[in-house]
Scaffold this motif. Structure first.
Motif, PDB file in Angstrom:
ATOM      1  N   GLN A   1      -0.928  13.015   6.737  1.00  0.00           N
ATOM      2  CA  GLN A   1       0.534  13.523   6.284  1.00  0.00           C
ATOM      3  C   GLN A   1       1.375  12.660   6.757  1.00  0.00           C
ATOM      4  O   GLN A   1       2.658  12.283   5.849  1.00  0.00           O
ATOM      5  N   PHE A   2       1.343  11.803   7.846  1.00  0.00           N
ATOM      6  CA  PHE A   2       2.451  10.815   8.332  1.00  0.00           C
ATOM      7  C   PHE A   2       2.338   9.697   7.463  1.00  0.00           C
ATOM      8  O   PHE A   2       3.418   9.208   7.056  1.00  0.00           O
ATOM      9  N   VAL A   3       1.127   9.133   6.983  1.00  0.00           N
ATOM     10  CA  VAL A   3       1.224   8.047   6.067  1.00  0.00           C
ATOM     11  C   VAL A   3       1.769   8.559   4.532  1.00  0.00           C
ATOM     12  O   VAL A   3       2.547   7.672   4.030  1.00  0.00           O
TER      13      VAL A   3
ATOM     14  N   MET B   1       0.775  -1.313   0.247  1.00  0.00           N
ATOM     15  CA  MET B   1       0.010  -0.149   0.062  1.00  0.00           C
ATOM     16  C   MET B   1       0.848   1.213  -0.087  1.00  0.00           C
ATOM     17  O   MET B   1       0.638   2.239  -0.679  1.00  0.00           O
ATOM     18  N   LEU B   2       1.955   1.263   0.758  1.00  0.00           N
ATOM     19  CA  LEU B   2       2.602   2.508   0.961  1.00  0.00           C
ATOM     20  C   LEU B   2       3.424   2.824  -0.266  1.00  0.00           C
ATOM     21  O   LEU B   2       3.741   3.836  -0.787  1.00  0.00           O
ATOM     22  N   LEU B   3       3.864   1.530  -1.268  1.00  0.00           N
ATOM     23  CA  LEU B   3       4.680   1.801  -2.292  1.00  0.00           C
ATOM     24  C   LEU B   3       3.742   2.177  -3.743  1.00  0.00           C
ATOM     25  O   LEU B   3       4.373   2.757  -4.629  1.00  0.00           O
TER      26      LEU B   3
ATOM     27  N   TYR C   1       6.211   8.260   1.114  1.00  0.00           N
ATOM     28  CA  TYR C   1       7.371   8.914   0.218  1.00  0.00           C
ATOM     29  C   TYR C   1       8.874   8.335   0.569  1.00  0.00           C
ATOM     30  O   TYR C   1       9.658   8.032  -0.146  1.00  0.00           O
ATOM     31  N   ALA C   2       8.929   8.221   2.090  1.00  0.00           N
ATOM     32  CA  ALA C   2      10.213   7.378   2.445  1.00  0.00           C
ATOM     33  C   ALA C   2      10.534   6.144   2.004  1.00  0.00           C
ATOM     34  O   ALA C   2      11.717   5.718   1.407  1.00  0.00           O
ATOM     35  N   MET C   3       9.613   5.197   1.782  1.00  0.00           N
ATOM     36  CA  MET C   3       9.600   3.955   1.364  1.00  0.00           C
ATOM     37  C   MET C   3       9.903   4.061  -0.125  1.00  0.00           C
ATOM     38  O   MET C   3      10.508   2.993  -0.415  1.00  0.00           O
ATOM     39  N   ARG C   4       9.290   4.765  -0.800  1.00  0.00           N
ATOM     40  CA  ARG C   4       9.344   5.160  -2.246  1.00  0.00           C
ATOM     41  C   ARG C   4      11.089   5.195  -2.717  1.00  0.00           C
ATOM     42  O   ARG C   4      11.613   4.937  -3.703  1.00  0.00           O
ATOM     43  N   HIS C   5      11.302   6.265  -1.894  1.00  0.00           N
ATOM     44  CA  HIS C   5      12.657   7.260  -2.318  1.00  0.00           C
ATOM     45  C   HIS C   5      13.639   6.465  -1.664  1.00  0.00           C
ATOM     46  O   HIS C   5      14.995   6.756  -1.967  1.00  0.00           O
ATOM     47  N   TYR C   6      13.728   5.925  -0.494  1.00  0.00           N
ATOM     48  CA  TYR C   6      14.746   5.521   0.551  1.00  0.00           C
ATOM     49  C   TYR C   6      14.730   3.882   0.609  1.00  0.00           C
ATOM     50  O   TYR C   6      15.564   3.591   1.569  1.00  0.00           O
ATOM     51  N   TRP C   7      13.988   3.053  -0.294  1.00  0.00           N
ATOM     52  CA  TRP C   7      14.071   1.893   0.000  1.00  0.00           C
ATOM     53  C   TRP C   7      15.110   1.101   0.190  1.00  0.00           C
ATOM     54  O   TRP C   7      15.388   0.017   1.097  1.00  0.00           O
ATOM     55  N   PHE C   8      16.431   1.615  -0.576  1.00  0.00           N
ATOM     56  CA  PHE C   8      17.625   1.121  -0.632  1.00  0.00           C
ATOM     57  C   PHE C   8      18.373   1.277   0.655  1.00  0.00           C
ATOM     58  O   PHE C   8      19.278   0.664   1.015  1.00  0.00           O
ATOM     59  N   ILE C   9      17.842   2.210   1.654  1.00  0.00           N
ATOM     60  CA  ILE C   9      18.327   2.351   2.897  1.00  0.00           C
ATOM     61  C   ILE C   9      17.425   1.434   4.013  1.00  0.00           C
ATOM     62  O   ILE C   9      17.941   0.765   4.868  1.00  0.00           O
ATOM     63  N   ILE C  10      16.070   1.568   4.040  1.00  0.00           N
ATOM     64  CA  ILE C  10      15.039   0.904   4.945  1.00  0.00           C
ATOM     65  C   ILE C  10      15.200  -0.678   4.930  1.00  0.00           C
ATOM     66  O   ILE C  10      15.415  -1.044   5.976  1.00  0.00           O
ATOM     67  N   PHE C  11      15.199  -1.044   3.598  1.00  0.00           N
ATOM     68  CA  PHE C  11      15.108  -2.538   3.666  1.00  0.00           C
ATOM     69  C   PHE C  11      16.473  -2.987   4.269  1.00  0.00           C
ATOM     70  O   PHE C  11      16.631  -4.216   4.934  1.00  0.00           O
ATOM     71  N   PRO C  12      17.709  -2.634   3.772  1.00  0.00           N
ATOM     72  CA  PRO C  12      18.674  -3.314   4.150  1.00  0.00           C
ATOM     73  C   PRO C  12      18.956  -3.009   5.702  1.00  0.00           C
ATOM     74  O   PRO C  12      19.576  -3.695   6.345  1.00  0.00           O
ATOM     75  N   ALA C  13      18.498  -1.556   6.124  1.00  0.00           N
ATOM     76  CA  ALA C  13      18.649  -1.312   7.521  1.00  0.00           C
ATOM     77  C   ALA C  13      17.857  -2.337   8.444  1.00  0.00           C
ATOM     78  O   ALA C  13      18.230  -2.866   9.540  1.00  0.00           O
ATOM     79  N   ILE C  14      16.563  -3.011   8.087  1.00  0.00           N
ATOM     80  CA  ILE C  14      15.815  -3.792   8.428  1.00  0.00           C
ATOM     81  C   ILE C  14      16.338  -5.069   8.766  1.00  0.00           C
ATOM     82  O   ILE C  14      16.468  -5.859   9.522  1.00  0.00           O
TER      83      ILE C  14
END
Length: 250
Positions: A75-77, A51-53, A82-95
């Motif tokens: 706004q939070f959602v 949903m976020l993507l 936005y963070a999930m779509r533009h910074y996925w290469f940081i978020i998923f490796p961080a998890i």
């Protein structure tokens, strides 16, 4: 080793087989109870990520055209999308890194100690189930060793090493020290808060009647039944909590 030295190897092996069967049954119950919540939570997070993507960006364009003040939650959602779509290469490796680091930390001695203490304090009766599993394993193992002719000091040492929880293991080390000083095993068991009063009382009866292994076996049977009942009730508690959690995510 105890069976060979006492000439009762066949009997001891039969007791060991019974203990392994009992422990396997407990593990199977716990795993079956965890399957449902793990599947639901995993699927919910996959849907949320999808949903976020892909879904939220469609609404972003609509809201931009309206050019109005959006609620804080909306706004939070949108920011999360936005963070999930533009910074996925940081978020998923961080998890993935956090999960990997947590698993590695649990394998260290200090990490295991902290994790075992935490498991006993988990709310919603989860910690209670973990505690009962450790008590069942302690009682069954000690009963098997005592009935096989292993001396009580050695039996407590082996039981502590196979307790499966650092808190119980630490308590058994203290109890072994007291027993080595000549104190009956029931006394430090009754004084230790890790062990319920019933355990110490049953062990005391076993010492007085010369049926310590039989009393420990009855304690093990009791806690194995308690684990089974607790897991069933825990499953019924988890289901509405999962529904509430998924509803909040939606």
């Amino acid at each position: 080793e105890a069976g060979e030295s006492s000439g009762t190897l066949d009997t001891v092996l039969d007791r060991v087989a019974t203990q392994i069967e009992k422990e396997t049954q407990i593990k199977r119950r716990v795993k079956s109870a965890l399957v449902y919540p793990i599947v639901v939570i995993s699927f919910a997070f996959l849907v949320l990520t999808f949903m976020l993507l892909f879904i939220i960006p469609v609404f972003v364009n609509v809201f931009d055209d309206l050019d109005g003040e959006l609620p804080k939650l909306t706004q939070f959602v949108m920011h999360a999308s936005y963070a999930m779509r533009h910074y996925w290469f940081i978020i998923f490796p961080a998890i993935a890194l956090i999960v990997f680091a947590f698993r590695r930390l649990k394998r260290t001695e200090r990490g295991r100690q902290v994790w075992d203490r935490f498991k006993l304090k988990i709310p919603m009766r989860v910690g209670d189930v973990v505690h009962k599993i450790a008590l069942a394993r302690f009682s069954r193992t000690l009963s098997t060793l005592v009935s096989s002719g292993v001396d009580i000091i050695k039996a407590l040492e082996i039981t502590g090493a196979t307790a499966g929880n650092y808190v119980v293991e630490r308590s058994l080390a203290d109890i072994r020290t007291r027993v080595h000083e000549g104190v009956p095993i029931s006394q430090p068991l009754q004084e230790d808060p890790v062990f319920p009063p019933m355990v110490g009382q049953m062990v005391k009866i076993g010492e007085e009647t010369g049926e310590l292994d039989g009393m420990l076996g009855k304690v093990a049977d009791f806690y194995e039944d308690e684990v089974d009942t607790s897991i069933k009730s825990l499953t019924s508690i988890i289901e509405p909590i999962l529904m509430i959690g998924v509803g909040i995510m939606v």
